[in-house]
Design an enzyme around this catalytic site. Structure first.
Site, short mmCIF file in Angstrom:
data_model
loop_
_atom_site.label_atom_id
_atom_site.label_comp_id
_atom_site.label_asym_id
_atom_site.label_seq_id
_atom_site.Cartn_x
_atom_site.Cartn_y
_atom_site.Cartn_z
N ASN A 15 0.85 -1.21 0.08
CA ASN A 15 0.03 0.00 0.04
C ASN A 15 0.74 1.16 0.08
O ASN A 15 1.51 1.58 1.10
CB ASN A 15 -0.86 -0.08 1.28
CG ASN A 15 -1.48 1.16 1.54
OD1 ASN A 15 -1.62 2.09 0.76
ND2 ASN A 15 -2.26 1.32 2.86
N LYS A 17 0.15 4.39 -0.14
CA LYS A 17 -0.63 5.38 0.35
C LYS A 17 -0.21 6.69 -0.41
O LYS A 17 -0.18 6.47 -1.75
CB LYS A 17 0.07 5.63 1.93
CG LYS A 17 -0.06 4.40 2.58
CD LYS A 17 0.19 4.80 4.11
CE LYS A 17 -0.02 3.19 4.91
NZ LYS A 17 0.04 3.03 6.18
N HIS A 102 -9.42 1.34 4.97
CA HIS A 102 -7.88 1.59 5.71
C HIS A 102 -8.22 2.29 6.96
O HIS A 102 -9.07 3.49 6.74
CB HIS A 102 -6.72 2.02 4.84
CG HIS A 102 -5.60 1.91 5.47
ND1 HIS A 102 -5.01 3.01 6.26
CD2 HIS A 102 -4.68 1.02 5.30
CE1 HIS A 102 -3.89 2.65 6.65
NE2 HIS A 102 -3.45 1.54 6.09
N GLU A 104 -6.71 4.58 7.99
CA GLU A 104 -6.28 6.07 7.66
C GLU A 104 -7.53 6.74 6.84
O GLU A 104 -7.97 8.02 7.02
CB GLU A 104 -5.24 6.27 6.76
CG GLU A 104 -3.76 6.14 7.69
CD GLU A 104 -2.89 5.41 6.95
OE1 GLU A 104 -2.61 5.49 5.54
OE2 GLU A 104 -1.63 4.83 7.48
N GLU A 172 -5.25 -5.13 10.65
CA GLU A 172 -4.16 -3.92 10.88
C GLU A 172 -4.48 -3.21 12.12
O GLU A 172 -5.18 -2.27 12.22
CB GLU A 172 -4.13 -3.06 9.81
CG GLU A 172 -3.77 -3.60 8.49
CD GLU A 172 -3.32 -2.60 7.36
OE1 GLU A 172 -2.28 -2.88 6.99
OE2 GLU A 172 -3.78 -1.57 7.30
N GLY A 178 2.77 2.08 10.66
CA GLY A 178 3.81 3.09 10.65
C GLY A 178 4.64 3.38 11.85
O GLY A 178 5.37 4.39 12.03
N SER A 217 3.50 -2.41 10.26
CA SER A 217 5.20 -2.50 10.42
C SER A 217 5.63 -3.81 10.00
O SER A 217 6.49 -4.37 10.66
CB SER A 217 5.27 -2.10 11.72
OG SER A 217 5.04 -0.90 12.26
#
Ligand code: PGA
Length: 255
Positions: A15, A17, A102, A104, A172, A178, A217
């Protein structure tokens, strides 16, 4: 329930992003070439670049095995939705899948389970596989709510009629994205086993065959451990998918 009787071909999806200018094409091409060699790892490999790169990446990697995906989609096929991309457009540009829900998107755009579900249904309409993301926050884990959150998100985000072909689940944990932090293998196993059980209860054989990715991660140095856990059928990789060498280091966990 730890061992899955069904043989599932793993998927390692990158991904990107909101990263990727023209200069990044070479990274995707390097991945495409490496995974197309006869001795390549027995896993499907996908890159989900920004929508701006999709059509050109489709052209420059078309004779390779690399799969391409979108990172989000609107629910409509077309129309007055400035700035949005429909699943039909992603498909037209060469995608075979699209990430939906996701964390985000959930946090930046207020997407709720019902929105994610509608996007997954739109993806299916367009013939794309929906990679549906779920995961708890640090606060939710801290108060022992992880499995409740996971089950609620699965029930709300995964549409009826989901199959192993049209749906992939990505677990996730939000706090692992991250940050360089990952859950312990036991924690990953507990959540993935619960996801499998929930999917089998609802979708029977299709739930048994659905891929459940771990994301958060994943790096070359922890991939072998994470990807060997029961009911982990691949990875959704953010930061480490941007460099071909790192991403291929993760794919190599399946060699
Ligand atoms: P990360 O991101 O690998 O950089 O933690 C994973 C993701 O958000 O899909």
């Amino acid at each position: 329930m730890t061992d899955n009787p069904v043989q599932i071909r793993p998927l390692v999806a990158g991904n990107w992003k909101m990263n990727g200018l023209k200069t990044a094409f070479s990274e995707a091409i390097a991945v495409a070439e490496a995974i197309s060699k006869p001795d390549a790892a027995p896993a499907d490999v996908m890159i989900c670049p920004p929508a701006t790169m999709l059509m050109v990446l489709t052209e420059v990697t078309h004779d390779h095995k690399l799969l391409l995906g979108g990172q989000d989609c609107h629910t409509a096929e077309s129309g007055a939705h400035t700035g949005d991309v429909s699943p039909e457009m992603l498909k037209d540009a060469g995608a075979t899948a699209v990430i939906v829900g996701h964390s985000e998107r959930r946090s930046d755009h207020g997407e709720l389970d019902r929105h994610v579900r509608a996007k997954a249904e739109a993806a299916r309409r367009a013939g794309l596989t929906a990679i549906i993301c779920i995961g708890e926050t640090a606060g939710e884990r801290g108060v022992g709510m992880t499995l409740d959150v996971i089950k609620r998100q699965l029930s709300g985000s995964v549409p009826d009629g989901a199959t192993a072909a049209n749906t992939v689940i990505a677990y996730e944990p939000v706090w692992a994205i991250g940050t360089g932090l990952t859950p312990t293998p036991d924690d990953v196993a507990e959540v993935h086993t619960e996801i499998r059980k929930t999917l089998v209860d609802r979708f029977q054989a299709e739930g048994q065959a659905m891929r459940i990715l771990y994301g958060g991660s994943v790096k070359p140095d922890n991939a072998k451990t994470l990807l060997a856990i029961a009911n982990v059928n691949g990875a959704l990789v953010g930061g480490a998918s941007l460099k071909a060498s790192d991403f291929l280091g993760i794919v190599a966990a399946y060699s």
